[in-house]
Design an enzyme around this catalytic site. Sequence first.
Site, PDB file in Angstrom:
ATOM      1  CG  ASP A 237      50.649 120.922 -18.375  1.00 53.65           C
ATOM      2  OD1 ASP A 237      50.659 119.728 -18.643  1.00 53.65           O
ATOM      3  OD2 ASP A 237      50.342 121.611 -19.440  1.00 53.65           O
TER       4      ASP A 237
ATOM      5  CB  ALA B 120      41.018 127.698 -20.902  1.00 53.57           C
TER       6      ALA B 120
ATOM      7  CD  GLU C 114      31.585 130.788 -25.188  1.00 48.33           C
ATOM      8  OE1 GLU C 114      31.827 130.907 -26.528  1.00 48.33           O
ATOM      9  OE2 GLU C 114      32.716 130.756 -24.322  1.00 48.33           O
TER      10      GLU C 114
ATOM     11  CG  HIS D 171      34.978 132.691 -26.931  1.00 55.14           C
ATOM     12  ND1 HIS D 171      34.526 131.269 -26.961  1.00 55.14           N
ATOM     13  CD2 HIS D 171      36.177 132.274 -27.367  1.00 55.14           C
ATOM     14  CE1 HIS D 171      35.471 130.224 -27.092  1.00 55.14           C
ATOM     15  NE2 HIS D 171      36.756 130.984 -27.364  1.00 55.14           N
TER      16      HIS D 171
ATOM     17  CB  ALA E  57      40.709 133.326 -31.106  1.00 51.29           C
TER      18      ALA E  57
ATOM     19  CG  ASP F  51      37.332 135.539 -23.601  1.00 50.97           C
ATOM     20  OD1 ASP F  51      36.682 136.373 -24.133  1.00 50.97           O
ATOM     21  OD2 ASP F  51      37.967 134.777 -24.583  1.00 50.97           O
TER      22      ASP F  51
HETATM   23  N1  LIG Z   1      39.354 132.174 -25.538  1.00 54.38           N
HETATM   24  C1  LIG Z   1      39.650 132.086 -26.580  1.00 54.38           C
HETATM   25  O1  LIG Z   1      39.654 132.700 -27.564  1.00 54.38           O
HETATM   26  C2  LIG Z   1      40.857 130.733 -26.685  1.00 54.38           C
HETATM   27  C3  LIG Z   1      40.762 129.736 -25.946  1.00 54.38           C
HETATM   28  N2  LIG Z   1      41.424 128.671 -25.923  1.00 54.38           N
HETATM   29  C4  LIG Z   1      41.324 127.539 -25.186  1.00 54.38           C
HETATM   30  O2  LIG Z   1      42.574 127.292 -24.505  1.00 54.38           O
HETATM   31  C5  LIG Z   1      43.079 126.201 -24.606  1.00 54.38           C
HETATM   32  C6  LIG Z   1      44.680 126.010 -24.394  1.00 54.38           C
HETATM   33  O3  LIG Z   1      45.044 126.254 -25.727  1.00 54.38           O
HETATM   34  P1  LIG Z   1      46.659 125.896 -26.110  1.00 54.38           P
HETATM   35  O4  LIG Z   1      47.559 126.517 -25.115  1.00 54.38           O
HETATM   36  O5  LIG Z   1      46.786 126.317 -27.359  1.00 54.38           O
HETATM   37  O6  LIG Z   1      46.487 124.175 -25.860  1.00 54.38           O
HETATM   38  P2  LIG Z   1      47.627 123.304 -25.677  1.00 54.38           P
HETATM   39  O7  LIG Z   1      47.261 121.906 -26.097  1.00 54.38           O
HETATM   40  O8  LIG Z   1      49.146 123.918 -26.228  1.00 54.38           O
HETATM   41  O9  LIG Z   1      47.835 123.392 -23.947  1.00 54.38           O
HETATM   42  C7  LIG Z   1      47.130 122.865 -23.121  1.00 54.38           C
HETATM   43  C8  LIG Z   1      47.889 122.457 -21.982  1.00 54.38           C
HETATM   44  O10 LIG Z   1      47.140 121.941 -20.928  1.00 54.38           O
HETATM   45  C9  LIG Z   1      47.494 120.745 -20.172  1.00 54.38           C
HETATM   46  N3  LIG Z   1      46.690 120.028 -19.675  1.00 54.38           N
HETATM   47  C10 LIG Z   1      45.698 119.274 -19.998  1.00 54.38           C
HETATM   48  N4  LIG Z   1      45.073 118.636 -18.828  1.00 54.38           N
HETATM   49  C11 LIG Z   1      45.505 119.177 -17.793  1.00 54.38           C
HETATM   50  C12 LIG Z   1      45.123 119.233 -16.449  1.00 54.38           C
HETATM   51  N5  LIG Z   1      44.278 118.394 -15.929  1.00 54.38           N
HETATM   52  N6  LIG Z   1      45.837 119.954 -15.535  1.00 54.38           N
HETATM   53  C13 LIG Z   1      46.839 120.826 -15.963  1.00 54.38           C
HETATM   54  N7  LIG Z   1      47.137 120.999 -17.316  1.00 54.38           N
HETATM   55  C14 LIG Z   1      46.593 120.228 -18.174  1.00 54.38           C
HETATM   56  C15 LIG Z   1      48.325 119.990 -21.429  1.00 54.38           C
HETATM   57  O11 LIG Z   1      49.139 119.335 -20.905  1.00 54.38           O
HETATM   58  C16 LIG Z   1      48.734 121.343 -22.213  1.00 54.38           C
HETATM   59  O12 LIG Z   1      49.974 121.526 -22.013  1.00 54.38           O
HETATM   60  C17 LIG Z   1      42.196 125.388 -25.594  1.00 54.38           C
HETATM   61  O13 LIG Z   1      41.973 124.211 -25.440  1.00 54.38           O
HETATM   62  C18 LIG Z   1      41.108 126.104 -25.691  1.00 54.38           C
HETATM   63  O14 LIG Z   1      40.014 125.776 -24.996  1.00 54.38           O
HETATM   64  C19 LIG Z   1      42.471 128.649 -27.057  1.00 54.38           C
HETATM   65  C20 LIG Z   1      42.638 129.618 -28.002  1.00 54.38           C
HETATM   66  C21 LIG Z   1      41.256 130.797 -27.761  1.00 54.38           C
HETATM   67  O1  LIG Z   2      40.503 128.642 -30.793  1.00 58.23           O
HETATM   68  C1  LIG Z   2      39.973 128.530 -29.745  1.00 58.23           C
HETATM   69  O2  LIG Z   2      39.912 127.461 -28.975  1.00 58.23           O
HETATM   70  C2  LIG Z   2      39.082 129.431 -29.391  1.00 58.23           C
HETATM   71  O3  LIG Z   2      38.524 129.175 -27.988  1.00 58.23           O
HETATM   72  C3  LIG Z   2      38.730 130.590 -30.104  1.00 58.23           C
HETATM   73  O4  LIG Z   2      37.354 130.536 -30.382  1.00 58.23           O
HETATM   74  P1  LIG Z   2      36.751 131.351 -31.833  1.00 58.23           P
HETATM   75  O5  LIG Z   2      37.512 130.900 -33.006  1.00 58.23           O
HETATM   76  O6  LIG Z   2      37.112 132.727 -31.597  1.00 58.23           O
HETATM   77  O7  LIG Z   2      35.556 131.133 -31.784  1.00 58.23           O
END
Ligand SMILES: NC(=O)C1=CN([C@@H]2O[C@H](COP(=O)(O)OP(=O)(O)OC[C@H]3O[C@@H](n4cnc5c(N)ncnc54)[C@H](O)[C@@H]3O)[C@@H](O)[C@H]2O)C=CC1
Ligand SMILES: O=C(O)C(=O)COP(=O)(O)O
Length: 640
Positions: A282, A342, A372, A391, A394, A367
């Site tokens: 990161d 992610a 989608e 997905h 969350a 996921d």
């Molecule tokens: N599947 C789901 O339901 C969910 C998916 N997500 C996804 O997870 C992602 C991450 O969420 P958080 O951890 O809350 O975000 P965050 O912003 O706390 O963490 C993202 C990290 O990725 C790093 N990053 C950015 N570009 C990078 C690169 N090129 N190489 C390596 N690291 C890099 C950033 O420095 C940061 O530390 C969200 O953007 C969202 O897309 C989030 C919540 C639920």
């Molecule tokens: O919070 C995020 O980035 C998520 O990917 C969660 O998505 P959702 O709110 O479950 O459609």
Amino acid sequence: MSPRRSTSSKSFSLKLAPGSSCTRTPARSCPGPGHAVCMTGPSSCILHSAMTPEQFIAERTALGLSQSALAEALGVDQGTISRWEAGKTRIPPAIELALATLKEKLHPMTAPRRPRVLVADPVAPEGIELLRRVADVDVRTGLQQDALVAAIPAYEALVVRSETKVTRPVIEAAAKLQVVGRAGVGVDNIDLDAATERGVIVVNAPQGNTIAAAEHTIALLLALARHIPQADASMRAGKWDRKSYLGTEVRGKTLGIVGLGKIGSEVARRAVAMEMRVLAVDPFVPVERARSLGVESVDFEQLLMLSDFISVHPPLTAATQGMIGAAEIARMKDGVRIINVARGGIIDEAALAEAVRSGKVAGAAVDVFTAEPPPPDHPLLGDPRIITTPHLGASTAEAQERVAIDVAEQIIDVLEGRPARYAVNAPLLAPETLQVIGPYMGVAEQLGMVATQLVTGKLEAIEIEYYGEITEHDTTPLRAAVIRGLLRPISEENVNIVNAHLVAAGRGWDIRETTRASHEVFLNLVSVKVRTSEAEVAVSGTVERAQPRIVLINGLDVDIAPERGMCIIVCDNEDRPGMIGRVGTLLGQFDINIQSMQVGRRAPRGRALMLIAVDEEPTPDQLAQVEAIDGIYNVRLVRL
Ligand SMILES: NC(=O)C1=CN([C@@H]2O[C@H](COP(=O)(O)OP(=O)(O)OC[C@H]3O[C@@H](n4cnc5c(N)ncnc54)[C@H](O)[C@@H]3O)[C@@H](O)[C@H]2O)C=CC1
Ligand SMILES: O=C(O)C(=O)COP(=O)(O)O
């Protein structure tokens, strides 16, 4: 609280909305059922609202209803009303809403119009309940783009998760949209550029679903290691197959995490607890932070080569899209297992499917998908070594409740003119800044409005001065509020912290800002000076006991508690006997009712400023007649 000078002025009154004295802390730990903390306690917090008995009585009186009539309208018995009014029983929060609805029904013309919120994706009821306290909320999920474009003009706020795409056409179709709330983290489904240009604030809930997503990742990691979904499917098919599902322990294996942000860090913590070696890449996380989590910071190549499991957790950006493709997979260990909770597209979907098919990758858990829901012939669907979930990262009750409340609170903040905690397309403000600066936003806007209406001529210069404790914080929101106020009386443009700099630059405004650590009279003061080809005006304001006050106009002491909709006649006049009487008499002849009046002056018989708040707005001709009174230099009308 600012110390006040003694003043002979008569104050205007300001009616406080229930709960408006509440100062919510950004760090929430809720004393009530799922609501925000309130420093003043549940009795005055709008979120917990309990109305006070006095507020309740005032509302009933304003409705013109007796206790028994109100009891009937609310469907409660009269004794309940008596107990509420006597303060013997707490007034339930739902009653405030019921009263507002009743007001609208009984006095549709006078009841203030409530903003409208469209909830376009499934959001937890706790958030919707909060929104309903201040707005009319329509829940309409599954809207197609065309339907959303058609619906959006009616709404001030929109709430989405990842399903609804808030595209440029949606933003541009919006007539009064102020805020889009994303009940979750990723805002890749929202056109941020379009929102910024239009001054639409986008807020998200960056913390509420972190644990849910991290736990889902760990669940998938273990499911991959032990073939749990496949074994379950086999048993459902009537088999008892113990040979095909020989698993692998995760203890002692290496997990490579791409993106050590909030979710990546929580995944790391859990993996370390399972005695895995954890590597992370990161570029924006200091090595020390990684070390404190028990994680080794490595470069991308090392991570690819050394990991038994790889889990990606960055946002989807131009830089992360396709960051793991066929070439990267080729450099991984044979038998690697890959997880993506992610965003679809961070790992090339076709390349991953192919690598699983070839046996290079022993298994994958996915996921999230580029589109989608993914089409039935999507390459990642159907292979027994690929575990998929729709997905669900969350999707826990806890996370959904948290993110719904987080966005609802921020939407309420924006609709009520306060800055939002997690505005994605606005400058990031520290919670302390929000706490100190937030209360001054309203008065800053009103100063701008007053200044614009007091001058004529071509604009030459704008200056904002900040005094006191507020200067220790980022004053960007105040500047934006002043710009919004300056434009409000003369433009339909939606201006806020998001686009104020663009709007000001677009008009060629070069706004000078100065800060001074203290003011001789006020603890905090915002002063707006506008110079035109014909005039110069300076209007200053502060906040006292949580109420905005305009305290100086052109250096003269005044004391206005500004209220939206207020109409003030401002007379620049000579201070001599009979002036107030003459103006009052004339307004009486016009049948214009005076709400309150005050005079600011530097010295007896000098130049004075007469401020007359009126119930009815005078016509230009009536104003001209006031201006014609001997001893009056000029008259302006200020509407707030
Ligand atoms: N599947 C789901 O339901 C969910 C998916 N997500 C996804 O997870 C992602 C991450 O969420 P958080 O951890 O809350 O975000 P965050 O912003 O706390 O963490 C993202 C990290 O990725 C790093 N990053 C950015 N570009 C990078 C690169 N090129 N190489 C390596 N690291 C890099 C950033 O420095 C940061 O530390 C969200 O953007 C969202 O897309 C989030 C919540 C639920
Ligand atoms: O919070 C995020 O980035 C998520 O990917 C969660 O998505 P959702 O709110 O479950 O459609």
